[in-house]
Design an enzyme around this catalytic site. Sequence first.
Site, PDB file in Angstrom:
ATOM      1  N   ASP A   1       0.815  -1.209   0.000  1.00  0.00           N
ATOM      2  CA  ASP A   1       0.000   0.000   0.000  1.00  0.00           C
ATOM      3  C   ASP A   1       0.850   1.261   0.000  1.00  0.00           C
ATOM      4  O   ASP A   1       0.635   2.185   0.786  1.00  0.00           O
ATOM      5  CB  ASP A   1      -0.928   0.011   1.229  1.00  0.00           C
ATOM      6  CG  ASP A   1      -1.892  -1.161   1.210  1.00  0.00           C
ATOM      7  OD1 ASP A   1      -2.181  -1.677   0.120  1.00  0.00           O
ATOM      8  OD2 ASP A   1      -2.346  -1.564   2.298  1.00  0.00           O
ATOM      9  N   CYS A   2       1.820   1.303  -0.887  1.00  0.00           N
ATOM     10  CA  CYS A   2       2.738   2.434  -0.986  1.00  0.00           C
ATOM     11  C   CYS A   2       2.539   3.109  -2.342  1.00  0.00           C
ATOM     12  O   CYS A   2       2.148   2.465  -3.323  1.00  0.00           O
ATOM     13  CB  CYS A   2       4.175   1.927  -0.831  1.00  0.00           C
ATOM     14  SG  CYS A   2       5.466   3.158  -1.107  1.00  0.00           S
TER      15      CYS A   2
END
Length: 209
Positions: free
Chosen positions: A78-79
């Site tokens: 989730d970057c």
Amino acid sequence: MEPLAAHPARCSGPKAKVFAVLLSVALCSAMLLLLQLKLLKPKINSFYTFEVKDATGRPVSLEKFKGKVTLVANVASDCQLTGRNYWALQELHREFGPFHFSVLAFPCNQFGEAEPRPSKEVVSFVRNTYGVTFPIFHKIKILGPEAEPAFRFLVDSSKKEPRWNFWKYLVNPEGRVVKSWRPEEPIEAIRPEIADLIRQMIIKKREDL
């Protein structure tokens, strides 16, 4: 009857002094021996000597990758850098692997809490989303006293500690770190270095025949 002579309150004769000297020598010898054992302790000089865990928690010896060129990365799902980095890593793995090269990915949640998923969910997510075929290992810590020893070896060898997700370390067939890259650096900067190491490896194998 003559009165008994009083005993001295403490022993301060020659025997006591000799005992004190011998005790001091023994303590010094013990300290020197411990220091020598520490200095003689074999230094780990190969990434492939470590054991890690796969996404299911089973132990995996990195010895199985010895003799290959590997690109090791700390990854997260989730970057803002997730998509382009996973696509790039998979492209490199497909282009150069699997006989001479492999990407090894270690999920980590210490940078922006960008990897909240359990290890097995990470594998499912990246395979379904990015078509990843390279190994995804158990989620680890990179910073602090609980840092994964295998990854700490990469950091200590390169003198480059990750400051975000998708930091990459290039490891030669003998297990030594030869280069590292920040997550923002493009695949075009990494590809030639991998190709050159593989070329050197193939030449060496031919010479050894």
